[in-house]
Scaffold this active site. Structure first.
Site, PDB file in Angstrom:
ATOM      1  N   HIS A 126      49.955  71.584  84.032  1.00 18.78           N
ATOM      2  CA  HIS A 126      50.929  70.278  83.867  1.00 18.78           C
ATOM      3  C   HIS A 126      51.802  70.216  83.620  1.00 18.78           C
ATOM      4  CE1 HIS A 126      50.340  65.685  85.243  1.00 18.78           C
ATOM      5  NE2 HIS A 126      50.946  66.197  83.812  1.00 18.78           N
ATOM      6  N   ARG A 177      52.757  74.419  91.479  1.00 17.19           N
ATOM      7  CA  ARG A 177      53.210  74.329  90.307  1.00 17.19           C
ATOM      8  C   ARG A 177      52.231  75.523  90.181  1.00 17.19           C
ATOM      9  NH1 ARG A 177      49.271  72.615  86.451  1.00 17.19           N
ATOM     10  NH2 ARG A 177      48.988  70.495  87.898  1.00 17.19           N
ATOM     11  N   TYR A 226      40.337  75.142  85.803  1.00 15.17           N
ATOM     12  CA  TYR A 226      39.994  74.373  86.695  1.00 15.17           C
ATOM     13  C   TYR A 226      40.932  74.733  88.034  1.00 15.17           C
ATOM     14  CZ  TYR A 226      44.568  71.892  85.737  1.00 15.17           C
ATOM     15  OH  TYR A 226      46.064  71.917  85.984  1.00 15.17           O
TER      16      TYR A 226
END
Ligand SMILES: Cc1ncc(C[n+]2csc(CCOP(=O)(O)OP(=O)(O)O)c2C)c(N)n1
Length: 396
Positions: free
Chosen positions: A290, A286, A299
């Protein structure tokens, strides 16, 4: 081999034994059980490598078909970018980008027959595109315009599931229905790496194996479940889990559209011929957040993104097409024009959606009249109409 490895190999990790599909279906070439290396037909530098097992499954994919797969990926990347822009402009509440996952979704989606039935999560907008979804319907839910985007039976694809992994149970149940009907269609379910931790997915695999249901489990391992890296929950490649349920599995380079097409065709052929379920782990990434509400810089190591950007699914196919003399300006201009037209249609469809009536939230909750819901609707409508009443003295 780690979760993000991408060396070419057979990728086949075997079923109940190493003898291949139980149905007697003869698949081309020898599968090599036990391999964790993802199946790869086109490498990240755009070089096409021969493959004894999978080449026969894509023997019909000539230059024109490769060009069509490339056009599909360009168009769905453009749909994704346009929807992201619409969200940023306040026209959508949220959007789950698929950037980086185009090959996994187009390769698998283009392998399906129209009478197969798809059960997906929220990120499979390229699969919906393959099914022929009306473009505005992709956005309907994210605009808050309707409770679900489309009538599942118009495109044989259920509306996106937000409860992680629940759609795998729906797919297995549907596949058991296919057996009852004596049909040869297949249920295909899409989910992420994180979903494989859910009880639902594991229960779905138990039932699928028990009934030898014609279902394909298509896991897009995009390396992150929001902010949780895949290695946290998967200490061995995810594809290795399925044989424990008696389900043959395969790891595929999820950024290689041709390899994704090949492995999905094999799984569909197995299911159609009574060979039961297959689990596919498409190893992809990805590249975006998200959802548009997420900030991956909090992160994720930027070097990781850089590494995966070098394996971009569109770039590698473009390089291959170029080496075949199939990336001339008239072709790329036509692809760009098609992407522009689709993006314009998507935007127009979004902005011109008629506003639903406030009481529409009560519609389609139950198929038959329901007194409790009618009472709630009546209260809500009286509450709304109170705003139309002139204010009474003493209540200003
Ligand atoms: C049953 C359930 N638990 C938790 C959530 C919250 N949630 C939404 S997306 C997500 C991560 C899913 O990751 P993955 O399955 O890898 O799919 P991806 O979003 O990466 O495509 C979670 C935990 C949810 N929607 N449903």
């Amino acid at each position: 081999m780690t979760q993000d490895g991408a060396r070419p190999g057979s990728g086949f990790t075997g079923g109940d034994d190493d003898a291949g599909p139980a149905s007697g279906l003869v698949l081309p070439g020898p599968a090599r059980p036990g391999a964790d290396e993802p199946v790869q037909l086109i490498d990240p530098s755009g070089v096409r490598h021969p493959h004894g097992h999978y080449d026969p499954l894509v023997a019909d994919v000539d230059g024109a078909a490769l060009q069509k797969l490339y056009e599909d990926m360009v168009v769905v990347r453009r749909i994704d970018a346009e929807a992201t822009a619409l969200q940023r402009q306040g026209e959508l509440a949220l959007w789950p980008p698929l950037l980086g996952q185009e090959a996994a979704q187009i390769g698998s989606g283009r392998a399906l027959r129209s009478d197969d039935f798809v059960f997906s999560s929220y990120r499979e907008n390229a699969v919906a595109y393959c099914r022929g979804v009306d473009l505005a319907d992709i956005l309907r839910v994210w605009r808050g315009n309707a409770s679900s985007g489309w009538d599942p039976y118009t495109i044989n694809m259920a509306t996106p599931q937000v409860i992680i992994g629940a759609q795998t149970l729906h797919a297995t149940g549907y596949a058991m229905g296919i057996i009852n009907d004596g049909a040869d269609s297949v249920a295909v379910t899409y989910f992420g790496d994180g979903a494989t931790s859910q009880g639902d997915v594991n229960e779905a695999m138990v039932f699928a194996a028990s009934y030898q249901a014609p279902v394909v489990f298509f896991c897009q391992n995009n390396h992150w479940a929001i902010s949780e890296p895949v290695g946290l929950q998967a200490h061995v490649p995810i594809a290795r889990r399925a044989p424990g349920f008696g389900i043959p599995s395969v790891r595929v380079d999820g950024n290689d559209v041709l390899a994704c097409l090949a492995v999905t065709r094999e799984a569909l052929a197995r299911a159609r011929s009574g060979g039961g379920p297959t689990f596919i782990e498409a190893v992809t990434y990805r590249m975006g957040p998200h959802t548009t509400a997420d900030d991956p810089t909090r992160y994720r190591d930027p070097n990781e993104l850089e590494d995966w950007a070098a394996r971009d699914p569109l770039a590698r196919l473009a390089t291959l097409l170029d080496s075949l003399g199939l990336l001339e300006a008239d072709y790329t201009d036509a692809v760009k024009a098609r992407a522009d037209a689709v993006a314009a249609e998507l935007r127009e469809g979004c902005l011109s959606m008629p506003e639903p009536a406030p009481s529409d939230v009560f519609r389609h909750v139950y198929s038959a009249p329901h007194s409790e819901l009618e009472r709630q609707q009546d209260h809500y409508e009286r509450y709304l109409s109170s705003f139309d009443q002139p204010a009474q003295e003493g209540h200003r």
